[in-house]
Write an enzyme that holds these catalytic residues in place. Sequence first.
Site, PDB file in Angstrom:
ATOM      1  N   SER A  15       0.816  -1.220   0.000  1.00 14.50           N
ATOM      2  CA  SER A  15       0.000   0.000   0.000  1.00 14.50           C
ATOM      3  C   SER A  15       0.850   1.271   0.000  1.00 14.50           C
ATOM      4  CB  SER A  15      -0.920   0.035   1.226  1.00 14.50           C
ATOM      5  OG  SER A  15      -1.620   1.269   1.234  1.00 14.50           O
ATOM      6  N   THR A  62      -8.821  -1.328   1.712  1.00 13.37           N
ATOM      7  CA  THR A  62      -8.509  -1.933   0.427  1.00 13.37           C
ATOM      8  C   THR A  62      -8.868  -3.422   0.481  1.00 13.37           C
ATOM      9  OG1 THR A  62      -6.810  -2.117  -1.284  1.00 13.37           O
ATOM     10  CG2 THR A  62      -6.030  -2.266   0.973  1.00 13.37           C
ATOM     11  N   LYS A  66     -13.595  -4.209   1.518  1.00 20.27           N
ATOM     12  CA  LYS A  66     -14.511  -3.102   1.192  1.00 20.27           C
ATOM     13  C   LYS A  66     -15.973  -3.443   1.518  1.00 20.27           C
ATOM     14  CE  LYS A  66     -11.460  -0.941  -2.184  1.00 20.27           C
ATOM     15  NZ  LYS A  66     -11.255  -0.423  -3.541  1.00 20.27           N
ATOM     16  N   ASN A  87     -14.641   2.447   0.707  1.00 26.69           N
ATOM     17  CA  ASN A  87     -13.167   2.459   0.733  1.00 26.69           C
ATOM     18  C   ASN A  87     -12.608   3.473   1.719  1.00 26.69           C
ATOM     19  OD1 ASN A  87     -13.198   4.977  -0.616  1.00 26.69           O
ATOM     20  ND2 ASN A  87     -11.467   4.428  -1.895  1.00 26.69           N
ATOM     21  N   ALA A 128     -16.976  -5.220 -14.489  1.00 29.68           N
ATOM     22  CA  ALA A 128     -18.209  -4.916 -13.749  1.00 29.68           C
ATOM     23  C   ALA A 128     -18.025  -5.277 -12.277  1.00 29.68           C
ATOM     24  CB  ALA A 128     -19.383  -5.674 -14.363  1.00 29.68           C
ATOM     25  N   ALA A 131     -14.600  -1.677  -8.750  1.00 25.17           N
ATOM     26  CA  ALA A 131     -14.080  -0.404  -9.265  1.00 25.17           C
ATOM     27  C   ALA A 131     -15.008   0.152 -10.353  1.00 25.17           C
ATOM     28  CB  ALA A 131     -12.669  -0.585  -9.802  1.00 25.17           C
ATOM     29  N   TYR A 221      -2.329   0.110 -11.242  1.00 26.61           N
ATOM     30  CA  TYR A 221      -1.209   1.055 -11.275  1.00 26.61           C
ATOM     31  C   TYR A 221       0.105   0.344 -10.968  1.00 26.61           C
ATOM     32  CZ  TYR A 221      -2.108   1.011  -6.244  1.00 26.61           C
ATOM     33  OH  TYR A 221      -2.311   0.613  -4.950  1.00 26.61           O
ATOM     34  N   GLY A 243      -3.547   3.822 -13.204  1.00 32.95           N
ATOM     35  CA  GLY A 243      -4.385   4.284 -12.097  1.00 32.95           C
ATOM     36  C   GLY A 243      -3.668   5.020 -10.976  1.00 32.95           C
TER      37      GLY A 243
HETATM   38  P1  NDP Z   1     -13.082  -7.008  -8.856  1.00 32.46           P
HETATM   39  O1  NDP Z   1     -12.460  -8.290  -8.422  1.00 32.46           O
HETATM   40  O2  NDP Z   1     -14.210  -6.437  -8.076  1.00 32.46           O
HETATM   41  O3  NDP Z   1     -13.593  -7.160 -10.369  1.00 32.46           O
HETATM   42  C1  NDP Z   1     -12.777  -7.765 -11.313  1.00 32.46           C
HETATM   43  C2  NDP Z   1     -13.360  -7.549 -12.720  1.00 32.46           C
HETATM   44  O4  NDP Z   1     -12.373  -7.958 -13.671  1.00 32.46           O
HETATM   45  C3  NDP Z   1     -14.613  -8.377 -12.999  1.00 32.46           C
HETATM   46  O5  NDP Z   1     -15.461  -7.619 -13.824  1.00 32.46           O
HETATM   47  C4  NDP Z   1     -14.052  -9.586 -13.766  1.00 32.46           C
HETATM   48  O6  NDP Z   1     -14.964 -10.156 -14.661  1.00 32.46           O
HETATM   49  C5  NDP Z   1     -12.959  -8.914 -14.547  1.00 32.46           C
HETATM   50  N1  NDP Z   1     -11.872  -9.811 -14.985  1.00 32.46           N
HETATM   51  C6  NDP Z   1     -10.931 -10.411 -14.221  1.00 32.46           C
HETATM   52  N2  NDP Z   1     -10.055 -11.092 -14.986  1.00 32.46           N
HETATM   53  C7  NDP Z   1     -10.458 -10.920 -16.276  1.00 32.46           C
HETATM   54  C8  NDP Z   1      -9.967 -11.373 -17.525  1.00 32.46           C
HETATM   55  N3  NDP Z   1      -8.867 -12.150 -17.628  1.00 32.46           N
HETATM   56  N4  NDP Z   1     -10.614 -10.988 -18.650  1.00 32.46           N
HETATM   57  C9  NDP Z   1     -11.714 -10.205 -18.570  1.00 32.46           C
HETATM   58  N5  NDP Z   1     -12.235  -9.744 -17.408  1.00 32.46           N
HETATM   59  C10 NDP Z   1     -11.606 -10.095 -16.272  1.00 32.46           C
HETATM   60  O7  NDP Z   1     -11.851  -5.984  -8.944  1.00 32.46           O
HETATM   61  P2  NDP Z   1     -11.893  -4.403  -8.698  1.00 32.46           P
HETATM   62  O8  NDP Z   1     -13.060  -3.847  -9.404  1.00 32.46           O
HETATM   63  O9  NDP Z   1     -11.718  -4.127  -7.266  1.00 32.46           O
HETATM   64  O10 NDP Z   1     -10.522  -3.930  -9.407  1.00 32.46           O
HETATM   65  C11 NDP Z   1     -10.450  -3.839 -10.820  1.00 32.46           C
HETATM   66  C12 NDP Z   1      -9.144  -3.146 -11.211  1.00 32.46           C
HETATM   67  O11 NDP Z   1      -9.158  -1.801 -10.738  1.00 32.46           O
HETATM   68  C13 NDP Z   1      -7.883  -3.787 -10.636  1.00 32.46           C
HETATM   69  O12 NDP Z   1      -6.862  -3.751 -11.610  1.00 32.46           O
HETATM   70  C14 NDP Z   1      -7.516  -2.883  -9.486  1.00 32.46           C
HETATM   71  O13 NDP Z   1      -6.128  -2.873  -9.201  1.00 32.46           O
HETATM   72  C15 NDP Z   1      -7.959  -1.532 -10.038  1.00 32.46           C
HETATM   73  N6  NDP Z   1      -8.223  -0.540  -8.998  1.00 32.46           N
HETATM   74  C16 NDP Z   1      -7.472   0.598  -8.990  1.00 32.46           C
HETATM   75  C17 NDP Z   1      -7.659   1.561  -8.034  1.00 32.46           C
HETATM   76  C18 NDP Z   1      -6.811   2.797  -8.051  1.00 32.46           C
HETATM   77  O14 NDP Z   1      -6.881   3.591  -7.115  1.00 32.46           O
HETATM   78  N7  NDP Z   1      -6.021   2.999  -9.103  1.00 32.46           N
HETATM   79  C19 NDP Z   1      -8.684   1.422  -6.988  1.00 32.46           C
HETATM   80  C20 NDP Z   1      -9.475   0.195  -7.092  1.00 32.46           C
HETATM   81  C21 NDP Z   1      -9.224  -0.752  -8.070  1.00 32.46           C
HETATM   82  P3  NDP Z   1     -16.029 -11.288 -14.193  1.00 32.46           P
HETATM   83  O15 NDP Z   1     -17.148 -10.539 -13.535  1.00 32.46           O
HETATM   84  O16 NDP Z   1     -16.428 -11.930 -15.453  1.00 32.46           O
HETATM   85  O17 NDP Z   1     -15.284 -12.190 -13.242  1.00 32.46           O
END
Ligand code: NDP
Length: 277
Positions: A15, A62, A66, A87, A128, A131, A221, A243
């Site tokens: 972090s 984090t 959440k 968050n 979906a 984030a 990021y 990010g």
């Molecule tokens: P979640 O676990 O809640 O959601 C993951 C999503 O990614 C789902 O929609 C999932 O699809 C999809 N997914 C995972 N692997 C694949 C793949 N190989 N191909 C296609 N779709 C895929 O994660 P978060 O929403 O918490 O995080 C998402 C991203 O955002 C991460 O990279 C995280 O690091 C980043 N993030 C950045 C922040 C920042 O401050 N910069 C803050 C929060 C998040 P399915 O529903 O089909 O499983």
Amino acid sequence: MTDKYAVIGNPIDFSKSPFIHGEFARSLGHDIAYTKILGPIGGFKEAVDALRAAGGRGINITAPFKLDAFAYADERSPSAELAGAVNCLKLDGPRIVGENFDGVGLVRDTVHNLGQPLAGRRVLLLGAGGAARGALLPFLAEGPAELVIANRSDGKAQELAAIALRHAPAGTSVRASGYGALEGQRFDVVFNATSASLRGELPPVPASVFSGCALAYELAYAKGMTPFLRLAVNAGVTRCADGVGMLAEQAAEAFAWWRGVRPRTEAVIESLRVPLE
Ligand code: NDP
């Protein structure tokens, strides 16, 4: 007296929040102590109770806590309610309030820092999960011409699109799409809110979505050129972002909420930036 704050996660070593909040406090002359808490799985409540008992005023949350933070809050902002995730908690009032600043941080970075408007633009949101969900209200508040949500599991994209539709301003069209159906469609801004990049994977997005695209934004990021960003560049996109700005901006929102003054973010973004090459 030194005000206590923390970030909780598991794992938590990675972090950057202690650094970011430390820099914010230093730049504003605030006296804070901001620590990392490795939250035991199943032990979120006890860990936050302990911080409160020690006088803690706020905490960032984090993965994977959440949803626990959502349950812990006595009340939540509309953004947190819609995201279904919290968050950031304010601990020093009579009631514990939960916020979700991820989406607002993403939009602030896009529009303010990167100078890329979303108003009137065709926006593609990949993913979906939490984030993506958190980004819905802040995206819609900008008034894009079109918001398309694509996800591997189609049902989740449909669900998010239905929620977004209820909040869409007049003039914004919202729909869900499978990845395959994106072939031949073009977007002005494409956000990768999947977690694919964390494992070096590429969401199955067709390169054609980048035709004429002004910005490809990777929410992960410190990963450098992810497969998503590489696809975008190979398809002719000249502007890419990761990010880090979103991270700094959501932190600035939390700091402002807790302490009443919004810090500047340029210096922390600069020092945390990993070159995209
Ligand atoms: P979640 O676990 O809640 O959601 C993951 C999503 O990614 C789902 O929609 C999932 O699809 C999809 N997914 C995972 N692997 C694949 C793949 N190989 N191909 C296609 N779709 C895929 O994660 P978060 O929403 O918490 O995080 C998402 C991203 O955002 C991460 O990279 C995280 O690091 C980043 N993030 C950045 C922040 C920042 O401050 N910069 C803050 C929060 C998040 P399915 O529903 O089909 O499983």
